[in-house]
Design a protein around this motif. Structure first.
Motif, PDB file in Angstrom:
ATOM      1  N   GLY A  19       0.790  -1.213   0.000  1.00 58.24           N
ATOM      2  CA  GLY A  19       0.000   0.000   0.000  1.00 58.24           C
ATOM      3  C   GLY A  19       0.828   1.271   0.000  1.00 58.24           C
ATOM      4  O   GLY A  19       2.059   1.242   0.080  1.00 58.24           O
ATOM      5  N   ILE A  20       0.154   2.374  -0.080  1.00 56.89           N
ATOM      6  CA  ILE A  20       0.810   3.675  -0.061  1.00 56.89           C
ATOM      7  C   ILE A  20       1.389   3.961   1.324  1.00 56.89           C
ATOM      8  O   ILE A  20       2.489   4.500   1.454  1.00 56.89           O
ATOM      9  CB  ILE A  20      -0.185   4.775  -0.476  1.00 56.89           C
ATOM     10  N   PHE A  21       0.642   3.606   2.356  1.00 57.21           N
ATOM     11  CA  PHE A  21       1.098   3.754   3.731  1.00 57.21           C
ATOM     12  C   PHE A  21       1.355   2.381   4.332  1.00 57.21           C
ATOM     13  O   PHE A  21       0.609   1.436   4.067  1.00 57.21           O
ATOM     14  CB  PHE A  21       0.044   4.460   4.595  1.00 57.21           C
ATOM     15  N   THR A  22       2.400   2.269   5.141  1.00 59.48           N
ATOM     16  CA  THR A  22       2.562   1.048   5.923  1.00 59.48           C
ATOM     17  C   THR A  22       1.504   1.054   7.019  1.00 59.48           C
ATOM     18  O   THR A  22       0.916   2.105   7.328  1.00 59.48           O
ATOM     19  CB  THR A  22       3.953   0.973   6.562  1.00 59.48           C
ATOM     20  N   GLN A  23       1.253  -0.089   7.618  1.00 60.91           N
ATOM     21  CA  GLN A  23       0.261  -0.156   8.684  1.00 60.91           C
ATOM     22  C   GLN A  23       0.653   0.747   9.846  1.00 60.91           C
ATOM     23  O   GLN A  23      -0.188   1.421  10.444  1.00 60.91           O
ATOM     24  CB  GLN A  23       0.112  -1.598   9.173  1.00 60.91           C
ATOM     25  N   ALA A  24       1.947   0.789  10.158  1.00 61.94           N
ATOM     26  CA  ALA A  24       2.422   1.628  11.257  1.00 61.94           C
ATOM     27  C   ALA A  24       2.216   3.108  10.958  1.00 61.94           C
ATOM     28  O   ALA A  24       1.816   3.882  11.842  1.00 61.94           O
ATOM     29  CB  ALA A  24       3.896   1.345  11.534  1.00 61.94           C
ATOM     30  N   GLU A  25       2.486   3.533   9.726  1.00 59.92           N
ATOM     31  CA  GLU A  25       2.286   4.934   9.345  1.00 59.92           C
ATOM     32  C   GLU A  25       0.811   5.301   9.449  1.00 59.92           C
ATOM     33  O   GLU A  25       0.455   6.356   9.973  1.00 59.92           O
ATOM     34  CB  GLU A  25       2.770   5.164   7.917  1.00 59.92           C
ATOM     35  N   GLY A  83      -0.359   5.409  13.087  1.00 59.99           N
ATOM     36  CA  GLY A  83       0.313   6.383  13.935  1.00 59.99           C
ATOM     37  C   GLY A  83       0.145   7.829  13.552  1.00 59.99           C
ATOM     38  O   GLY A  83       0.654   8.709  14.255  1.00 59.99           O
ATOM     39  N   ASP A  84      -0.540   8.132  12.463  1.00 60.09           N
ATOM     40  CA  ASP A  84      -0.641   9.524  12.016  1.00 60.09           C
ATOM     41  C   ASP A  84      -2.063   9.834  11.561  1.00 60.09           C
ATOM     42  O   ASP A  84      -2.531   9.321  10.545  1.00 60.09           O
ATOM     43  CB  ASP A  84       0.341   9.785  10.868  1.00 60.09           C
ATOM     44  N   ALA A  85      -2.748  10.682  12.325  1.00 58.46           N
ATOM     45  CA  ALA A  85      -4.138  11.033  12.003  1.00 58.46           C
ATOM     46  C   ALA A  85      -4.240  11.768  10.678  1.00 58.46           C
ATOM     47  O   ALA A  85      -5.261  11.673   9.980  1.00 58.46           O
ATOM     48  CB  ALA A  85      -4.729  11.886  13.121  1.00 58.46           C
ATOM     49  N   PHE A 123       6.825  18.953   4.912  1.00 57.64           N
ATOM     50  CA  PHE A 123       7.152  17.637   4.366  1.00 57.64           C
ATOM     51  C   PHE A 123       5.982  16.671   4.555  1.00 57.64           C
ATOM     52  O   PHE A 123       5.642  15.911   3.640  1.00 57.64           O
ATOM     53  CB  PHE A 123       8.405  17.082   5.044  1.00 57.64           C
ATOM     54  N   ARG A 124       5.339  16.721   5.723  1.00 55.17           N
ATOM     55  CA  ARG A 124       4.200  15.832   5.949  1.00 55.17           C
ATOM     56  C   ARG A 124       3.033  16.194   5.034  1.00 55.17           C
ATOM     57  O   ARG A 124       2.337  15.314   4.523  1.00 55.17           O
ATOM     58  CB  ARG A 124       3.758  15.870   7.411  1.00 55.17           C
ATOM     59  N   ALA A 125       2.825  17.486   4.814  1.00 55.50           N
ATOM     60  CA  ALA A 125       1.779  17.890   3.867  1.00 55.50           C
ATOM     61  C   ALA A 125       2.099  17.359   2.479  1.00 55.50           C
ATOM     62  O   ALA A 125       1.212  16.902   1.740  1.00 55.50           O
ATOM     63  CB  ALA A 125       1.655  19.413   3.839  1.00 55.50           C
ATOM     64  N   GLY A 126       3.376  17.394   2.108  1.00 50.59           N
ATOM     65  CA  GLY A 126       3.785  16.855   0.818  1.00 50.59           C
ATOM     66  C   GLY A 126       3.554  15.360   0.715  1.00 50.59           C
ATOM     67  O   GLY A 126       3.181  14.853  -0.357  1.00 50.59           O
ATOM     68  N   GLN A 127       3.759  14.652   1.823  1.00 45.91           N
ATOM     69  CA  GLN A 127       3.478  13.215   1.833  1.00 45.91           C
ATOM     70  C   GLN A 127       1.992  12.952   1.570  1.00 45.91           C
ATOM     71  O   GLN A 127       1.638  12.018   0.845  1.00 45.91           O
ATOM     72  CB  GLN A 127       3.882  12.602   3.168  1.00 45.91           C
ATOM     73  N   CYS A 128       1.142  13.773   2.156  1.00 47.61           N
ATOM     74  CA  CYS A 128      -0.301  13.611   1.953  1.00 47.61           C
ATOM     75  C   CYS A 128      -0.693  13.912   0.510  1.00 47.61           C
ATOM     76  O   CYS A 128      -1.520  13.208  -0.087  1.00 47.61           O
ATOM     77  CB  CYS A 128      -1.066  14.522   2.913  1.00 47.61           C
ATOM     78  N   MET A 129      -0.092  14.935  -0.079  1.00 48.08           N
ATOM     79  CA  MET A 129      -0.353  15.242  -1.487  1.00 48.08           C
ATOM     80  C   MET A 129       0.131  14.107  -2.379  1.00 48.08           C
ATOM     81  O   MET A 129      -0.553  13.701  -3.325  1.00 48.08           O
ATOM     82  CB  MET A 129       0.345  16.539  -1.882  1.00 48.08           C
ATOM     83  N   GLY A 130       1.315  13.600  -2.063  1.00 54.21           N
ATOM     84  CA  GLY A 130       1.858  12.497  -2.850  1.00 54.21           C
ATOM     85  C   GLY A 130       1.004  11.255  -2.761  1.00 54.21           C
ATOM     86  O   GLY A 130       0.852  10.512  -3.743  1.00 54.21           O
ATOM     87  N   ALA A 131       0.417  11.022  -1.577  1.00 48.79           N
ATOM     88  CA  ALA A 131      -0.452   9.860  -1.411  1.00 48.79           C
ATOM     89  C   ALA A 131      -1.670   9.962  -2.318  1.00 48.79           C
ATOM     90  O   ALA A 131      -2.098   8.973  -2.933  1.00 48.79           O
ATOM     91  CB  ALA A 131      -0.885   9.741   0.054  1.00 48.79           C
TER      92      ALA A 131
END
Length: 213
Positions: free
Chosen positions: A62-68, A71-73, A115-123
Motif C-alpha cells: 500500500g501507499i502507507f505502511t500499517q504503522a504509518e 500512527g498519524d491522524a 514535508f508531511r503535507a507533501g506526503q499527503c499530497m503524494g499519497a
C-alpha cells in the motif's frame, strides 16, 4: 425502494401540473427515488468506504505502511478523503491540516510540517495513479509567513531563513494535475503562473492584469 420508484412513476402519468416544466419536475422526482435505491444498493457494505482495509492504501503493497497509517491522524484523514473522491463517491474533497502557523523562530518546525503535507499530497497522486483516475489538487493557505533573515543550520532547518511572524502581504497557492493518459497540456495562454514577486519578496501588484470572463 425500487417499488416506490415504480409506483411514483405510475402516478406521475396521472398528474398534470400545468407548468411548462412539468416533464422536468417529474423526471427530477423520478431520478430522486431511483438514486436513493441505487445508493442503498451500492453502499450496503460500509467496509467498501474504509481506506484502512484497502490494500492499495494500507499494507505491504500500500501507499502507507500499517504503522504509518495507525500512527498519524493526518494520513488517515487523507486516505479517507482521497478514497471517497478518487473512487467516484464524491465530486471533491477538502483535507484541512492544522499547525502550519509556525512562526516559531526556527525553520525546522515548518520544514517538517511542510514535508508531511507533501506526503499527503503524494499519497493522493499515487492513489489516483493506481486507480487510473484523473485528479487535481488545489493547495492553499489562510496566510503566509515572514523571515528576519536569520538562518537555521540544523539538519531539518536545511540552511534556510527562520520563520518569525505572520505576513499578510504575500502568499501563494498552487495546483497539481494528474492525468493517467499522459501529461496534461496547458491551454492558451500558455503561462503557468499568475502574479510575481519582486527581488525583496513583495508582491508585484501590476504583474498580471485582472481578467473577467
Amino acid at each position: 425502494m425500487e417499488s416506490m420508484a415504480v409506483l411514483t412513476n405510475a402516478k406521475h402519468g396521472k398528474v398534470d401540473t400545468k407548468l411548462a416544466t412539468d416533464a422536468n419536475l417529474k423526471e427530477f422526482n423520478k431520478c430522486g427515488y431511483v438514486k436513493s435505491a441505487y445508493l442503498a444498493e451500492r453502499f450496503n457494505d460500509p467496509s467498501s468506504l474504509n481506506p484502512g482495509i484497502d490494500p492499495k492504501i494500507v499494507g505491504a503493497g500500500g501507499i502507507f505502511t500499517q504503522a504509518e497509517y495507525d500512527g498519524d491522524a493526518e494520513f488517515r484523514k487523507t486516505a479517507a478523503v482521497m478514497k471517497m473522491v478518487i473512487d467516484g463517491n464524491a465530486g471533491a474533497g477538502t483535507i484541512q491540516m492544522g499547525g502550519f502557523d509556525y512562526h516559531t523562530g526556527d525553520r525546522s518546525t515548518g520544514e517538517q510540517r511542510d514535508f508531511r503535507a507533501g506526503q499527503c499530497m503524494g499519497a493522493c497522486l499515487e492513489y489516483a495513479a493506481r486507480a487510473g483516475r484523473p485528479l487535481m489538487l488545489y493547495v492553499f493557505s489562510d496566510g503566509s509567513l515572514s523571515s528576519n533573515g536569520m538562518i537555521d543550520n540544523s539538519v531539518n532547518g536545511r540552511g534556510k531563513g527562520v520563520w518569525t511572524g505572520d505576513n499578510q502581504a504575500t502568499a501563494s497557492a498552487f495546483f497539481l494535475v494528474f492525468n493517467p493518459g499522459g501529461r496534461p497540456a496547458l491551454t492558451a495562454p500558455t503561462m503557468n503562473q499568475i502574479g510575481a514577486y519582486s527581488a525583496d519578496g513583495s508582491v508585484v501588484t501590476s504583474s498580471h492584469p485582472v481578467r473577467t470572463r
